[in-house]
Design an enzyme around this catalytic site. Sequence first.
Site, PDB file in Angstrom:
ATOM      1  CG  HIS A 133      -1.918  -1.092   1.242  1.00  0.00           C
ATOM      2  ND1 HIS A 133      -3.057  -1.059   0.481  1.00  0.00           N
ATOM      3  CD2 HIS A 133      -1.952  -2.271   1.928  1.00  0.00           C
ATOM      4  CE1 HIS A 133      -3.759  -2.156   0.691  1.00  0.00           C
ATOM      5  NE2 HIS A 133      -3.107  -2.913   1.556  1.00  0.00           N
ATOM      6  N   GLY A 160       8.781 -22.397   7.982  1.00  0.00           N
ATOM      7  CA  GLY A 160       7.504 -21.951   8.516  1.00  0.00           C
ATOM      8  C   GLY A 160       7.488 -20.475   8.872  1.00  0.00           C
ATOM      9  CB  THR A 183      13.463  -6.903   2.943  1.00  0.00           C
ATOM     10  OG1 THR A 183      14.829  -6.921   3.398  1.00  0.00           O
ATOM     11  CG2 THR A 183      12.537  -7.110   4.136  1.00  0.00           C
ATOM     12  CE  LYS A 184      18.297  -4.161   1.405  1.00  0.00           C
ATOM     13  NZ  LYS A 184      19.565  -3.524   1.861  1.00  0.00           N
ATOM     14  NE  ARG A 198      21.566  -7.965   8.305  1.00  0.00           N
ATOM     15  CZ  ARG A 198      20.622  -7.471   9.088  1.00  0.00           C
ATOM     16  NH1 ARG A 198      19.879  -8.282   9.831  1.00  0.00           N
ATOM     17  NH2 ARG A 198      20.408  -6.163   9.128  1.00  0.00           N
TER      18      ARG A 198
END
Length: 224
Positions: A133, A160, A183-184, A198
Amino acid sequence: MTRDAHGNDYDVTADLTPEGRVEWERMVAGEVYEDSHPEIERKRAEAKRLFVAYNRTDYEDVERRRELMEQLFASVGEDVFIEPNFRCEMGRNITIGSHAYINFDCVMLDNAPITIGDYVWIAPMVGLFATNHALDFEERKAGACQAKPIVIEDGVWLGGHVTVLGGVTIGRGSVIGAGSVVTKDIPAGVVAVGNPARVIRPITEADRTGFLERIAARDAARNE
């Protein structure tokens, strides 16, 4: 154009008005689009009817389950098994390779394309969230969203409660530890954990347990 499970081309926007087609095309192209547009909502409702029907099927009703998967997804390979309660946003933006296993309570928000390779294993309660959003409140309440593709390459295992965000590619054979938020991009052949996820180490020959050799020896003994 998109290609279905039988190799036939179809246009998922064929039944949209010109205005609705603009919003759909902006959505899948990664541009800001109107998520609350009535025709986007209609496509969402079509997907919901299909995945609700799928979740109600009996495990032994293989033909019906396959039929529903082919109606729901852009493409689905062979030997794909999805546990209930699977949920998705549009369905038609999801491509699944062969020999994939998707465990209980998976959610895929496929406003942008989500591509899942062969032999991908997805543990319970995993979320693949391609859309986001708007940060600005006034834009957000007016329905502004932006989506980015997700690619899960062959042989990936998502533990999980893993969350994968839009714009991420996870490389071949990598393992994402339980509870991680990706996220990357993650390269191939590694273990990654954490929030944000990471890389902690590569997957090497030292990770082999001897399982394949034991099974091969057992099968050879059976054939003697």
